[in-house]
Write an enzyme that holds these catalytic residues in place. Sequence first.
Site, short mmCIF file in Angstrom:
data_model
loop_
_atom_site.label_atom_id
_atom_site.label_comp_id
_atom_site.label_asym_id
_atom_site.label_seq_id
_atom_site.Cartn_x
_atom_site.Cartn_y
_atom_site.Cartn_z
N LYS A 140 0.84 -1.19 0.00
CA LYS A 140 0.00 0.00 0.00
C LYS A 140 0.88 1.24 0.00
O LYS A 140 2.09 1.17 0.20
CB LYS A 140 -0.92 0.00 1.22
CG LYS A 140 -2.09 -0.97 1.10
CD LYS A 140 -3.11 -0.70 2.19
CE LYS A 140 -4.34 -1.56 2.02
NZ LYS A 140 -5.33 -1.30 3.09
N HIS A 143 2.53 6.51 3.03
CA HIS A 143 2.13 7.92 3.05
C HIS A 143 2.95 8.71 4.07
O HIS A 143 3.77 8.17 4.82
CB HIS A 143 0.63 8.06 3.30
CG HIS A 143 0.17 7.42 4.58
ND1 HIS A 143 0.46 7.94 5.82
CD2 HIS A 143 -0.56 6.30 4.79
CE1 HIS A 143 -0.09 7.18 6.75
NE2 HIS A 143 -0.70 6.18 6.16
N HIS A 146 3.39 7.64 7.70
CA HIS A 146 4.41 6.63 8.01
C HIS A 146 5.79 7.28 8.14
O HIS A 146 6.60 6.87 8.98
CB HIS A 146 4.44 5.54 6.94
CG HIS A 146 3.23 4.66 6.95
ND1 HIS A 146 2.44 4.47 5.85
CD2 HIS A 146 2.67 3.93 7.95
CE1 HIS A 146 1.44 3.66 6.16
NE2 HIS A 146 1.55 3.32 7.43
#
Length: 566
Positions: A140, A143, A146
């Site tokens: 995933k 972003h 993180h």
Amino acid sequence: MAACSFRRSIASQLSKVLDLPPENLIKSISAVPVSKKRQVADFQLSIASVTEDSSRNCLAQDPQLQAQKLAERLKCDAVVSEISAGPGTVNFTINRELLAKAVLQQVLKDGSEYGVKSELFSTVPRQKAVIEFSSPNIAKKFHIGHLRSTIVGNFIANLKVALGHEVTRINYLGDWGMQFGLLGVGFQRFGNKEKLKSSPLQHLFEVYVQINKAAEDENTKELAKDFFRKLEEHDEQTLSLWKQFRDLSIEEYIRIYKRLGVRFDEYSGESFYQEKSQEVLKMLEDKGLLQKTTKGTGIVDLSEKKDLSSFSTVMRSDGTSLYITRDLAAAIDRMNKHSWDTMIYVTDKSQSNHFQQLFQILKLMGYDWAERCQHVSFGLVQGMKTRRGEVIFLEDVLNEVRSRMLQNMASAKTTKEIEDPMETAEKVGLAALIIQDFRGLLSSDYQFSWDRALQSRGDTGVFLQYTHARLHSLEQMHGNKQLTDVNVACLQEPDAISVLQHLLRYDEVLYRSSQDLQPKHIVSYLLTLRLQKNMSSFSQVEEAVGKKTLAHCSGGSSSSAAFRSL
């Protein structure tokens, strides 16, 4: 250290007047922040802090009058040269020659442990800490949250290590769940083995985007459920593909984290606790905490009146676990494995409710150590975009900051020729990112600006890094001669005194950051220290102790724990 000895001396005199033990007073005596506009005293005592504890009601009720009366009862001595009253405070000025000599000698004596040996930490026990941070989801988008979790978690871990604690750093990957059913089907349909090996994160993300577009088709949904079912049943072929996704992703993460200067002791993940989460569900059932809804889902009642006004869902209707169930299993397993004193989760503030429920369920299960679990939350960052568009992976951020910093270096007239401009650009750029992020409260949202972060002047990471490098250059230039004497007569000008006063505050700044785990205290301290070092204070301290010692006390050792933390 110097600040401690001064506090002890002041506390000793205060204890005789107030009839309080000196140890009760030490933490009420704080170093005064330096001021550009006026000269200030070195330490101050808050009247409010002593009148709350004082058993003798010998002071007037008005804080200003209280301070005045207390100041009149105190006397100057060999350590304290001046005592005055402020608005609710009693102010103490240290003998100027003693201040200079004591601070510089303490800096040289303690080296990189300057500030850490303070009495302020004497009552803080050394602990085992487990810190979970970064924790991206495989396949995933990595972003900005993180990235923020990564640098904040790394700060907390570094700070605790600098203060003598034993730290285990855990990266808890999102590597399980129905999304892997979709990803498995997507890879069978759109995957490329060569691309997977050469660029695993990018390719898995591309596959995940493609299969999500096709997921509206009922047949695709059924195939995804079937793939995940096989995964949970440990089908050999399915598990082998999932393991390849995970292993290649971790290899890529390690390479990228290395660029950030971040490491982990453990790469864990939800997949580790798939089976243990079933044990947790059994425990909840045995303790009478697990209830079933009419749809067959499992819940835990968290309401005070046990009326289900507040509850947490811990099991799907088919009996499988959820994210919180796996978190419960992970917390219990980590206690069994590490016997930690504190466990800290570093995630964005949107997960606050999740962690409240997690800690509450652990308490209901009888785990008293849940009180020692902590969620350090942070706000959102807007505006983090590369020139190519929206940020997708951490590596995009690192490449962007390096590219922009290289461009700034090339256009600056003062940039010297350096051996590895790429590496320098990346390190200075990273300092800029971190300092911009750490200047405010972690819980605050902020608008990111590349231009503001990478400015070479002002309160920026770029200029802070430049100052630090300049001081280390002085240290290297003048060798490692041992200091034999200090000419304190050269350190009586206001600029030099301001630097010395600021160094007095370092242990308080470290202590404050250690208590609330906020990096802004250390960042503010370092930026102010940089501002104090104008050319006149440079020349005065150089004359007193030599350039090598200036670098040691102002940019090297006195701030080394701070720089290691950041």
